[in-house]
Design a protein around this motif. Structure first.
Motif, PDB file in Angstrom:
ATOM      1  N   GLY A   9       0.836  -1.158  -0.086  1.00 55.00           N
ATOM      2  CA  GLY A   9       0.105  -0.021  -0.112  1.00 55.00           C
ATOM      3  C   GLY A   9       1.027   1.191  -0.030  1.00 55.00           C
ATOM      4  O   GLY A   9       1.337   1.772   1.197  1.00 55.00           O
ATOM      5  N   TYR A  10       0.904   1.804  -0.983  1.00 53.82           N
ATOM      6  CA  TYR A  10       1.890   2.911  -1.334  1.00 53.82           C
ATOM      7  C   TYR A  10       0.930   4.178  -1.425  1.00 53.82           C
ATOM      8  O   TYR A  10       1.099   4.872  -2.585  1.00 53.82           O
ATOM      9  N   GLY A  11       0.042   4.549  -0.565  1.00 55.40           N
ATOM     10  CA  GLY A  11      -0.689   5.711  -0.648  1.00 55.40           C
ATOM     11  C   GLY A  11      -0.185   6.691   0.201  1.00 55.40           C
ATOM     12  O   GLY A  11       1.091   6.802   0.442  1.00 55.40           O
ATOM     13  N   THR A  12      -0.850   7.529   0.966  1.00 62.43           N
ATOM     14  CA  THR A  12      -0.566   8.597   1.779  1.00 62.43           C
ATOM     15  C   THR A  12       0.557   8.012   2.789  1.00 62.43           C
ATOM     16  O   THR A  12       1.708   8.474   3.183  1.00 62.43           O
ATOM     17  N   MET A  13      -0.031   7.183   3.356  1.00 61.06           N
ATOM     18  CA  MET A  13       0.671   6.644   4.576  1.00 61.06           C
ATOM     19  C   MET A  13       1.919   5.683   4.290  1.00 61.06           C
ATOM     20  O   MET A  13       3.032   5.881   4.784  1.00 61.06           O
ATOM     21  N   GLY A  14       1.687   4.925   3.291  1.00 58.25           N
ATOM     22  CA  GLY A  14       2.729   3.939   3.015  1.00 58.25           C
ATOM     23  C   GLY A  14       3.943   4.906   2.445  1.00 58.25           C
ATOM     24  O   GLY A  14       5.065   4.535   2.738  1.00 58.25           O
ATOM     25  N   SER A  15       3.767   5.503   1.601  1.00 66.21           N
ATOM     26  CA  SER A  15       4.956   6.696   0.901  1.00 66.21           C
ATOM     27  C   SER A  15       5.530   7.439   2.243  1.00 66.21           C
ATOM     28  O   SER A  15       6.708   7.547   2.076  1.00 66.21           O
ATOM     29  N   VAL A  66       7.398  -6.550   7.086  1.00 67.04           N
ATOM     30  CA  VAL A  66       6.363  -5.825   6.162  1.00 67.04           C
ATOM     31  C   VAL A  66       5.341  -4.811   6.819  1.00 67.04           C
ATOM     32  O   VAL A  66       4.894  -4.977   7.890  1.00 67.04           O
ATOM     33  N   LEU A  67       5.317  -3.730   6.286  1.00 65.36           N
ATOM     34  CA  LEU A  67       4.268  -2.605   6.576  1.00 65.36           C
ATOM     35  C   LEU A  67       3.120  -2.970   5.833  1.00 65.36           C
ATOM     36  O   LEU A  67       3.245  -2.899   4.392  1.00 65.36           O
ATOM     37  N   VAL A  68       2.029  -2.942   6.460  1.00 65.94           N
ATOM     38  CA  VAL A  68       0.678  -3.194   5.738  1.00 65.94           C
ATOM     39  C   VAL A  68      -0.028  -1.673   5.916  1.00 65.94           C
ATOM     40  O   VAL A  68      -0.489  -1.182   7.123  1.00 65.94           O
ATOM     41  N   ALA A  69       0.021  -0.980   4.729  1.00 66.10           N
ATOM     42  CA  ALA A  69      -0.577   0.515   4.835  1.00 66.10           C
ATOM     43  C   ALA A  69      -1.823   0.487   3.847  1.00 66.10           C
ATOM     44  O   ALA A  69      -1.740   1.631   2.999  1.00 66.10           O
ATOM     45  N   THR A  70      -2.565  -0.348   3.578  1.00 68.49           N
ATOM     46  CA  THR A  70      -3.783  -0.556   2.625  1.00 68.49           C
ATOM     47  C   THR A  70      -4.895   0.190   3.364  1.00 68.49           C
ATOM     48  O   THR A  70      -5.031   0.299   4.593  1.00 68.49           O
ATOM     49  N   PRO A  71      -6.293   0.389   2.629  1.00 66.98           N
ATOM     50  CA  PRO A  71      -7.359   0.399   3.621  1.00 66.98           C
ATOM     51  C   PRO A  71      -7.548  -0.527   4.579  1.00 66.98           C
ATOM     52  O   PRO A  71      -7.120  -1.546   4.351  1.00 66.98           O
ATOM     53  N   ASN A  72      -8.198  -0.346   5.588  1.00 60.87           N
ATOM     54  CA  ASN A  72      -8.321  -0.985   6.660  1.00 60.87           C
ATOM     55  C   ASN A  72      -9.010  -2.424   6.688  1.00 60.87           C
ATOM     56  O   ASN A  72      -8.578  -3.460   7.173  1.00 60.87           O
ATOM     57  N   ASN A  73      -9.899  -2.559   5.544  1.00 60.69           N
ATOM     58  CA  ASN A  73     -10.535  -3.790   5.181  1.00 60.69           C
ATOM     59  C   ASN A  73      -9.559  -4.935   4.721  1.00 60.69           C
ATOM     60  O   ASN A  73      -9.797  -6.055   4.671  1.00 60.69           O
ATOM     61  N   PHE A  74      -8.362  -4.602   4.252  1.00 62.02           N
ATOM     62  CA  PHE A  74      -7.565  -5.364   3.655  1.00 62.02           C
ATOM     63  C   PHE A  74      -6.200  -5.806   4.881  1.00 62.02           C
ATOM     64  O   PHE A  74      -5.241  -6.542   4.376  1.00 62.02           O
ATOM     65  N   HIS A  75      -6.276  -5.047   5.855  1.00 60.43           N
ATOM     66  CA  HIS A  75      -5.175  -5.374   6.859  1.00 60.43           C
ATOM     67  C   HIS A  75      -5.067  -6.693   7.273  1.00 60.43           C
ATOM     68  O   HIS A  75      -4.062  -7.267   7.222  1.00 60.43           O
ATOM     69  N   LYS A  76      -6.159  -7.391   7.674  1.00 58.74           N
ATOM     70  CA  LYS A  76      -6.294  -8.694   8.389  1.00 58.74           C
ATOM     71  C   LYS A  76      -5.698  -9.940   7.321  1.00 58.74           C
ATOM     72  O   LYS A  76      -4.589 -10.444   7.506  1.00 58.74           O
ATOM     73  N   ASP A  77      -6.004  -9.894   6.146  1.00 59.53           N
ATOM     74  CA  ASP A  77      -5.623 -10.767   5.145  1.00 59.53           C
ATOM     75  C   ASP A  77      -3.937 -10.534   4.834  1.00 59.53           C
ATOM     76  O   ASP A  77      -3.358 -11.558   4.831  1.00 59.53           O
ATOM     77  N   ARG A 149      -9.417  15.903  23.065  1.00 54.99           N
ATOM     78  CA  ARG A 149     -10.289  16.538  21.914  1.00 54.99           C
ATOM     79  C   ARG A 149      -9.786  16.828  20.567  1.00 54.99           C
ATOM     80  O   ARG A 149      -8.533  17.306  20.657  1.00 54.99           O
ATOM     81  N   LEU A 150     -10.060  16.591  19.509  1.00 50.62           N
ATOM     82  CA  LEU A 150      -9.567  16.926  18.224  1.00 50.62           C
ATOM     83  C   LEU A 150     -10.753  17.367  17.298  1.00 50.62           C
ATOM     84  O   LEU A 150     -11.784  16.694  17.326  1.00 50.62           O
ATOM     85  N   PHE A 151     -10.488  18.490  16.630  1.00 51.43           N
ATOM     86  CA  PHE A 151     -11.447  19.071  15.696  1.00 51.43           C
ATOM     87  C   PHE A 151     -10.906  19.594  14.375  1.00 51.43           C
ATOM     88  O   PHE A 151      -9.743  19.594  14.367  1.00 51.43           O
ATOM     89  N   SER A 152     -11.603  19.078  13.360  1.00 52.80           N
ATOM     90  CA  SER A 152     -11.226  19.399  11.908  1.00 52.80           C
ATOM     91  C   SER A 152     -12.422  20.017  11.282  1.00 52.80           C
ATOM     92  O   SER A 152     -13.641  19.790  11.666  1.00 52.80           O
ATOM     93  N   ASN A 153     -12.247  20.990  10.299  1.00 63.85           N
ATOM     94  CA  ASN A 153     -13.436  21.512   9.810  1.00 63.85           C
ATOM     95  C   ASN A 153     -13.585  21.114   8.080  1.00 63.85           C
ATOM     96  O   ASN A 153     -14.053  21.493   7.318  1.00 63.85           O
ATOM     97  N   ARG A 154     -12.816  19.852   7.761  1.00 61.66           N
ATOM     98  CA  ARG A 154     -12.787  19.573   6.528  1.00 61.66           C
ATOM     99  C   ARG A 154     -13.523  18.278   6.273  1.00 61.66           C
ATOM    100  O   ARG A 154     -13.537  17.509   5.056  1.00 61.66           O
ATOM    101  N   ASN A 155     -14.215  17.661   7.048  1.00 57.50           N
ATOM    102  CA  ASN A 155     -14.665  16.318   7.292  1.00 57.50           C
ATOM    103  C   ASN A 155     -13.631  15.275   7.146  1.00 57.50           C
ATOM    104  O   ASN A 155     -12.516  15.582   7.413  1.00 57.50           O
ATOM    105  N   ILE A 156     -14.083  14.062   6.518  1.00 58.83           N
ATOM    106  CA  ILE A 156     -12.945  13.099   6.513  1.00 58.83           C
ATOM    107  C   ILE A 156     -12.453  12.870   4.722  1.00 58.83           C
ATOM    108  O   ILE A 156     -13.319  13.144   4.079  1.00 58.83           O
ATOM    109  N   PRO A 157     -11.479  12.381   4.508  1.00 59.77           N
ATOM    110  CA  PRO A 157     -10.846  12.521   3.091  1.00 59.77           C
ATOM    111  C   PRO A 157     -12.082  11.608   2.272  1.00 59.77           C
ATOM    112  O   PRO A 157     -12.520  10.380   2.963  1.00 59.77           O
TER     113      PRO A 157
END
Ligand code: NAD
Length: 355
Positions: A9-15, A66-77, A149-157
């Motif tokens: 997973g070479y997205g935001t976090m993998g990279s 190995v670092l697993v950095a895919t969307p969460n539903n692929f972590h387990k496999d 507490r944490l606040f953001s005003n962009r909602n979620i990606p």
């Protein structure tokens, strides 16, 4: 010899891991990248990394970790497959979607005898480090109300994070970081009550309030809201001997306020409003209050410790910082919060972790 890290997973976090391990972890080489999206593989190559064209090729390679950095539903496999291929594994948070998946991962770790851990990087945040110091130095006495507490005003990606089947939503995303911090500070709560709102997203929670109740008087309130335009302080802690506030999670702004005089003089004043008066709300005179600076550590916490600890553990010179027990406890709180929100009831942690 340097150990070899492979990333799935070479997205935001993998990279981010690839770049930061390359620049900051001297005994670890970023040796191989795999992503299901060919464009991400092209990007990885442009960034100077070797790539595998398939998961099979990746898992047959000689990477140690190995670092697993895919969307969460692929972590387990991926975690199970990597462990069964004889690799040590770091998984991004949240570790997986439920306790059953976690059991499968831990069973694979046991089978293979390989290291398995989770990237709880928020344990190295400066604001959290200050909270640890406040508590360990007993600067506010015994805490009874703690707000994280944490606040953001962009909602979620607007990607997989907005989809339920991908393990989207704020509780899995930010909630689990905040829960892990609280568990490290206070241990596992007795029960939780959670309110998970969908303000802007149709499928997943994007505004959450979690109440964690401990033995005795301690309650911890975790609030993460992705649709707020005025922030409250990141931390507010009330204890029987003082109050601490930390304003944000970037800097070190805040203070500790304590009463010099423990007795309360009710005879001297009142606060008057147009519609009434109150002695309870009358603030203490300045001379009865003292303010001190936040207890900063001599050195800022170093995220590098996360990977350095893994390497030292593999060398038999340390034990892993993020343990299986902690990983299980954090996921159990997440699960209890989902159940609580669904049933609108208080849920005991013993249901997920045993007595
Ligand atoms: P992202 O969407 O930016 O990247 C995910 C990558 O995985 C993409 O490149 C995608 O092509 C790839 N991918 C998708 N399905 C795949 C599959 N089946 N096999 C292989 N690759 C696949 O997401 P992200 O923001 O990088 O998040 C990835 C993980 O990192 C998540 O679990 C997230 O919770 C976690 N994360 C952690 C932190 C932190 O601070 N610890 C911060 C951000 C994200």
């Amino acid at each position: 010899m340097k150990r070899k890290l492979g990333i799935i997973g070479y997205g935001t976090m993998g990279s981010w891991h690839a770049e930061n391990v390359r620049d900051r972890i001297k005994d670890l080489d970023v040796s191989l990248i795999y992503d299901i999206n060919p464009e991400k593989l092209e990007k990885a190559e442009k960034d100077g990394f070797n790539t595998a064209k398939s998961a099979e090729e990746f898992l047959k390679s000689d990477v140690d970790l190995v670092l697993v950095a895919t969307p969460n539903n692929f972590h387990k496999d991926y975690c199970v497959r990597a462990l069964d291929s004889g690799k040590n594994v770091v998984c991004e948070k949240p570790v997986c979607l439920d306790m059953k998946e976690l059991d499968e991962i831990f069973a694979a770790a046991k089978r293979s005898g390989k290291l398995f851990t989770v990237h709880f990087n928020r344990r190295w945040d400066v604001d959290y480090d200050i909270v640890k110091n406040i508590l360990s130095q007993n600067l506010i006495g015994k805490p009874h109300q703690v707000y994280s507490r944490l606040f953001s005003n962009r909602n979620i990606p607007g990607d997989w994070r907005t989809r339920k089947k991908s393990g989207g939503g704020f509780l899995y995303d930010w909630g689990v970081h905040m829960i892990d911090q609280i568990l490290m500070l206070f241990g596992v709560p007795v029960s939780v009550y959670a309110d998970l709102k969908k303000i802007y997203q149709p499928e997943v929670d994007d505004s959450i309030r979690l109440n964690l109740k401990y033995e005795g008087n301690l309650s911890v309130h975790i609030v993460a809201d992705s649709w707020t335009f005025i922030n409250e302080a990141r931390w507010h802690l009330s204890g029987d001997d003082g109050t601490a506030i930390i304003y944000d999670w970037f800097g070190k702004k805040g203070k500790i306020v304590r009463a010099n005089v423990k007795t309360v003089d009710w005879t001297q004043g009142c606060v008057y409003t147009e519609n009434g008066l109150s002695r309870t709300m009358w603030p203490r005179p300045e001379k009865e209050i003292s303010e001190t600076d936040l207890p900063l550590s001599e050195k800022d916490p170093r995220w590098e410790e996360f990977y350095e600890n893994i390497l030292a553990t593999l060398d038999g010179k340390a034990t892993q910082i993020v343990t299986h027990e902690q990983i299980r406890a954090a996921l159990a709180v997440v699960m209890a919060c989902f159940e609580s929100a669904e049933t609108q009831s208080v849920v005991k942690l013993s249901k997920y972790l045993g007595e």
